[in-house]
Enzyme design. Structure first.
Site, mmCIF file in Angstrom:
data_model
loop_
_atom_site.group_PDB
_atom_site.id
_atom_site.type_symbol
_atom_site.label_atom_id
_atom_site.label_comp_id
_atom_site.label_asym_id
_atom_site.label_seq_id
_atom_site.Cartn_x
_atom_site.Cartn_y
_atom_site.Cartn_z
ATOM 1 N N ASP A 60 0.842 -1.197 0.000
ATOM 2 C CA ASP A 60 0.000 0.000 0.000
ATOM 3 C C ASP A 60 0.879 1.249 0.000
ATOM 4 O OD1 ASP A 60 -2.021 1.831 0.256
ATOM 5 O OD2 ASP A 60 -2.942 0.912 1.997
ATOM 6 N N ASP A 61 0.854 2.016 -1.086
ATOM 7 C CA ASP A 61 1.638 3.256 -1.208
ATOM 8 C C ASP A 61 3.142 3.009 -1.297
ATOM 9 O OD1 ASP A 61 -0.804 4.494 -0.920
ATOM 10 O OD2 ASP A 61 -0.260 5.698 0.816
ATOM 11 N N CYS A 93 -5.871 4.470 -3.678
ATOM 12 C CA CYS A 93 -6.007 3.076 -3.246
ATOM 13 C C CYS A 93 -7.182 2.347 -3.866
ATOM 14 C CB CYS A 93 -6.120 3.012 -1.727
ATOM 15 S SG CYS A 93 -4.638 3.546 -0.839
ATOM 16 N N ASP A 328 -0.299 -0.760 -4.858
ATOM 17 C CA ASP A 328 -1.516 -0.187 -5.451
ATOM 18 C C ASP A 328 -1.276 1.187 -6.060
ATOM 19 O OD1 ASP A 328 -1.183 1.147 -3.038
ATOM 20 O OD2 ASP A 328 -3.236 0.843 -2.345
#
Length: 512
Positions: A60-61, A93, A328
């Site tokens: 994530d990120d 996201c 993502d």
């Protein structure tokens, strides 16, 4: 040894207003079914025993600049292929995750924000997008499937529809998903329809919990003799960048990387960015501290990658398993004078790692062709010998993994589409940015190996030459030849209105 990727015989299906980046009317999705019961697994056959397992790690990120701090991920890259021009359809996201699951652009999924009336899990569910994902593809093809971690924004462990047990989406045999679990401690997981609460002990650290579940799933699936598909979706390194306790004091003195874009506005910048003042000293220190925390937090992800591969080896299925690592979306930290965040069309936000290793994948290969997250679903389907759903916009990348040049061999796309609709201005959104001047207005963009072209809803434009200006510091849009502008606008319009692999493939080949 499983059949190699290039020998798999499954066939692959190949702005409302021109020039304006508007919120587009989404294509229709299948009507929701009144029942959300989990399907019975497909019986094991000789066919299901000959296809590769798939382990997909989605962070994530995680931006490209964090890769040097992931030795086990770099080892995976050395053993397999990396994608030099892999981009996400939207650097946010939920829209990105919707594209990964469905193989469709945001203008077709209708998921253009993290929450509310035009984004988030509730909309994804109401549009019945869950009824057709890579999970349902592989489950129907006889794969044992598992999901552990972050699913989508607005999904939370206790959510139900019409009463009953906490909701588990279709296509997943094993399920353990969280909600607002970004702190890594004191969270809940929906574990196969039952909610379990975790505390603040070191052993409750979320990435480690997900890793342990994934290892158990691999071991059990290998023992059962059924091909399996596993997605582990970490919350790290998303804000607030919480590391495992064992890593909390690592990398002392580490500061953020600073290329020529750091604390500098591009020449001839678009209006939303042009007036940004220099970063204050306190913010520069905050960026350095935050980057160090991000590096600390991803050590648990790197350890997980190592442990998953070791578990595959112990279970005797390492040579029969494709391992995929990605994110993502990316993340900027001070580039172009922006506060830490995402959602721009700059390389820091849209270009993320994609690494794959396993049977049939050439070790050390670097794939140069433009690949997007919409290509993951058809890739997984082709690996599994499953039919590729007709409504998807992407195509399988398996043909890229033998070292041939698809641009010459079978007409791979030359341009990727990036979409962004509305800033994240809802305080309930985990990507909420109080300083709205750091969030761009709606835009659509084309990205090729050579350039990025952006059209904003206010009519402003950007054009950056990747080869002469890799840090994107000189906006050349105002100097483009009018005929070239027409070509770019027509190609962008074709992509941001396309639907289906055939139309989107043709649109993606319409510009160089």
């Amino acid at each position: 040894m499983v059949t190699t990727l290039i020998r798999l015989t499954v066939a692959v299906s190949l702005l409302i207003t021109t020039g304006c980046a508007t919120v587009k009317a989404p294509a229709a999705a299948p009507s929701p079914s009144p029942s959300h019961a989990r399907e019975s697994p497909t019986p094991i056959t000789e066919t299901t025993k000959t296809r590769p397992n798939i382990v997909f790690v989605l962070t994530d990120d995680l931006s490209d600049d964090l890769l040097p701090y992931l030795p086990n991920v770099l080892a995976l890259q050395k053993d397999g292929a990396s994608f030099a021009n892999y981009t996400v359809t939207d650097s946010l996201c939920c829209p990105s995750r919707a594209s990964i699951l469905t193989g469709r652009y945001p203008h077709n999924t209708g998921i253009v924000k993290n929450n509310g009336s035009d984004g988030g899990f509730r909309l994804f569910h109401s549009r019945a997008e869950e009824k057709s994902t890579f999970a349902t593809d592989l489950h129907a093809a006889g794969y044992r499937t598992a999901f552990y971690g972050k699913y989508m924004n607005e999904y939370f462990p206790r959510i139900t529809f019409g009463g009953g047990t906490p909701y588990v989406p279709p296509g997943w045999d094993e399920w353990a998903a969280g909600g607002d679990a970004y702190d890594g401690f004191n969270y809940e997981l929906n574990e196969n329809g039952k909610v379990r609460t975790y505390g603040s002990r070191p052993q409750d650290y979320l990435t480690d919990v997900l890793s342990a579940k994934a290892q158990r799933f691999i071991t059990a699936s290998a023992a059962a003799g059924r091909p399996f598909m596993l997605e582990v979706a970490t919350y790290t390194p998303h804000l607030p960048y919480v590391p495992a306790p064992r890593d909390a004091h690592g990398f002392p003195g580490l500061t953020s990387p600073k290329n020529s874009a750091y604390d500098t506005v591009p020449e001839d910048a678009p209006p939303w960015l042009a007036g940004h003042p220099p970063l204050p000293t306190w913010l520069k220190k905050h960026i350095d501290d935050s980057f160090r925390k991000r590096v600390q937090s991803i050590q648990s992800v790197d350890l997980m990658v190592s442990e998953l591969r070791a578990t595959l080896t112990r279970a005797g299925v390492a040579d029969d398993t494709v391992v995929v690592f990605s994110s993502d979306n990316g993340y900027h930290m001070g580039e172009h004078r922006l506060n830490p965040g995402k959602m721009t069309a700059f390389e820091s936000d849209i270009k993320v790692p994609l690494i794959a290793a396993g049977p049939g994948i050439t070790a050390g290969l670097v794939v140069e062709e433009p690949v997007e997250n919409i290509d993951l679903r058809p890739t997984f389907a082709q690996l599994a010998g499953a039919p590729v759903a007709a409504q998807i916009d992407g195509r399988s990348v398996t043909g890229l993994l033998d070292g041939t040049t698809p641009a010459e061999a079978d007409g791979w796309r030359t341009a990727a589409l990036i979409e962004h609709s509305d800033p994240a201005t809802d305080p309930k959104d985990p990507d909420y940015n109080q300083d709205s001047e750091n969030v761009p207005p709606s835009y659509d963009a084309l990205r090729t190996r050579a350039f990025t072209y952006v059209e904003y809803v206010d009519g402003s434009r950007e054009y950056y030459d990747h080869r002469s200006d890799p840090d994107q510091m000189l906006n050349l849009a105002s100097g483009l030849d009018p005929e070239r502008v027409t070509e770019l606008r027509e190609a962008l319009h074709a992509l941001n209105t396309c639907a289906g692999a055939t139309a989107c493939g043709a649109a993606g080949r319409s510009i160089r």
